[in-house]
Design a protein around this motif. Sequence first.
Motif, PDB file in Angstrom:
ATOM      1  N   SER A  49       0.859  -1.180   0.000  1.00  0.00           N
ATOM      2  CA  SER A  49       0.000   0.000   0.000  1.00  0.00           C
ATOM      3  C   SER A  49       0.894   1.228   0.000  1.00  0.00           C
ATOM      4  O   SER A  49       2.077   1.164   0.349  1.00  0.00           O
ATOM      5  CB  SER A  49      -0.928   0.010   1.224  1.00  0.00           C
ATOM      6  N   GLY A  50       0.349   2.344  -0.379  1.00  0.00           N
ATOM      7  CA  GLY A  50       1.142   3.558  -0.397  1.00  0.00           C
ATOM      8  C   GLY A  50       1.917   3.715  -1.688  1.00  0.00           C
ATOM      9  O   GLY A  50       1.485   3.299  -2.761  1.00  0.00           O
ATOM     10  N   LYS A  54       4.227   3.747 -10.687  1.00  0.00           N
ATOM     11  CA  LYS A  54       2.916   3.928 -11.307  1.00  0.00           C
ATOM     12  C   LYS A  54       2.690   2.967 -12.471  1.00  0.00           C
ATOM     13  O   LYS A  54       1.554   2.776 -12.910  1.00  0.00           O
ATOM     14  CB  LYS A  54       2.739   5.363 -11.791  1.00  0.00           C
ATOM     15  N   LEU A  55       3.770   2.334 -12.943  1.00  0.00           N
ATOM     16  CA  LEU A  55       3.642   1.397 -14.058  1.00  0.00           C
ATOM     17  C   LEU A  55       3.535  -0.045 -13.585  1.00  0.00           C
ATOM     18  O   LEU A  55       2.543  -0.712 -13.832  1.00  0.00           O
ATOM     19  CB  LEU A  55       4.829   1.562 -15.015  1.00  0.00           C
ATOM     20  N   CYS A  56       4.550  -0.549 -12.883  1.00  0.00           N
ATOM     21  CA  CYS A  56       4.566  -1.965 -12.516  1.00  0.00           C
ATOM     22  C   CYS A  56       4.103  -2.233 -11.091  1.00  0.00           C
ATOM     23  O   CYS A  56       3.939  -3.384 -10.696  1.00  0.00           O
ATOM     24  CB  CYS A  56       5.959  -2.556 -12.728  1.00  0.00           C
ATOM     25  N   GLY A  57       3.926  -1.173 -10.283  1.00  0.00           N
ATOM     26  CA  GLY A  57       3.446  -1.357  -8.914  1.00  0.00           C
ATOM     27  C   GLY A  57       4.508  -1.724  -7.907  1.00  0.00           C
ATOM     28  O   GLY A  57       4.172  -2.094  -6.774  1.00  0.00           O
ATOM     29  N   SER A  63       7.663   8.016  -0.138  1.00  0.00           N
ATOM     30  CA  SER A  63       6.817   8.599  -1.173  1.00  0.00           C
ATOM     31  C   SER A  63       7.344   9.976  -1.563  1.00  0.00           C
ATOM     32  O   SER A  63       7.601  10.815  -0.713  1.00  0.00           O
ATOM     33  CB  SER A  63       5.375   8.728  -0.672  1.00  0.00           C
ATOM     34  N   HIS A  64       7.505  10.185  -2.859  1.00  0.00           N
ATOM     35  CA  HIS A  64       7.932  11.483  -3.377  1.00  0.00           C
ATOM     36  C   HIS A  64       6.968  11.978  -4.461  1.00  0.00           C
ATOM     37  O   HIS A  64       7.349  12.760  -5.330  1.00  0.00           O
ATOM     38  CB  HIS A  64       9.353  11.399  -3.936  1.00  0.00           C
ATOM     39  N   GLY A  65       5.745  11.493  -4.430  1.00  0.00           N
ATOM     40  CA  GLY A  65       4.768  11.901  -5.428  1.00  0.00           C
ATOM     41  C   GLY A  65       4.013  10.712  -5.982  1.00  0.00           C
ATOM     42  O   GLY A  65       4.322   9.557  -5.668  1.00  0.00           O
ATOM     43  N   CYS A 119      -6.650  -4.034  -3.872  1.00  0.00           N
ATOM     44  CA  CYS A 119      -5.427  -3.414  -4.397  1.00  0.00           C
ATOM     45  C   CYS A 119      -5.613  -2.899  -5.820  1.00  0.00           C
ATOM     46  O   CYS A 119      -4.928  -1.966  -6.236  1.00  0.00           O
ATOM     47  CB  CYS A 119      -4.250  -4.388  -4.335  1.00  0.00           C
ATOM     48  N   GLY A 120      -6.535  -3.497  -6.578  1.00  0.00           N
ATOM     49  CA  GLY A 120      -6.687  -3.116  -7.978  1.00  0.00           C
ATOM     50  C   GLY A 120      -8.033  -2.520  -8.318  1.00  0.00           C
ATOM     51  O   GLY A 120      -8.433  -2.528  -9.487  1.00  0.00           O
ATOM     52  N   GLN A 121      -8.720  -1.982  -7.336  1.00  0.00           N
ATOM     53  CA  GLN A 121     -10.096  -1.514  -7.540  1.00  0.00           C
ATOM     54  C   GLN A 121     -10.212  -0.504  -8.678  1.00  0.00           C
ATOM     55  O   GLN A 121     -11.104  -0.601  -9.527  1.00  0.00           O
ATOM     56  CB  GLN A 121     -10.644  -0.916  -6.249  1.00  0.00           C
TER      57      GLN A 121
END
Length: 247
Positions: A49-50, A54-57, A63-65, A119-121
């Motif tokens: 989580s968190g 953004k592509l492969c997960g 976190s930096h964005g 996780c994929g909602q």
Amino acid sequence: MHIIRALLPGLFNKGVNYLFPPVCGNCDCAIWDNAGICPNCWKDLTFISGACCKLCGYPFELSHGDDLVCGECLKSPKKFDQCRAALVYDVFSKDMIIGFKHADKTYLRALFTQWLSLCGQDIINEADFIIPIPLHRRRLLKRRYNQAGLLAQGVARLHHKKYTPDLLLRTKNTSSQGQFSMSGRWRNVRNAFVLNSKFKDEIYGKHIVLIDDVYTTGATLDSCARTLKNAGASTVSAVVLARVTKE
């Protein structure tokens, strides 16, 4: 009378659970409900989580964005648009997932489906088709079921989406990915999948979501996505139960 009828299924299930207690899908100890996993095993699981790529997960510690991309995706972009995983594949989740895949612990599907849904909602809500990573027919006859198919069917039902298990066909009876190096995994699944010709006019411009159990290098998902994109799909995403992470 109506109250008695309403109570009977619950009483029956309690009676069955008393005589034949359900067991933890990980350590096989008896548990007193159908949760699938005992509390001791549950606390050892690492859910993703968190912040993540953004592509492969791939999960990030900091976190930096929201638009972060991991080094692997920058170096070798994948054909699928994005992927999300429910938990980390490690010593605590490995036996449970292998048991589901190879040891007939199919009762874990209900629990795993919930994890995939959570996780994929966002991805699943936009899907036109939900499909599993297909097994070759010889492997399917030997194993008797496709674990990815069970998960994909459960996710599709939960979200009222179109489940199409035969949209992709596995024409190459590939060896198990576990025995190959990273580069070997990519060679092993190259050109292993084809689009079922009866769907060639249905997927143009569609969003297709692939479901699988474990993400290791992304080679299998990439090969499937390549086939679907070449056939006209506009977006190919993936939701997997667990993924391997580097220490």
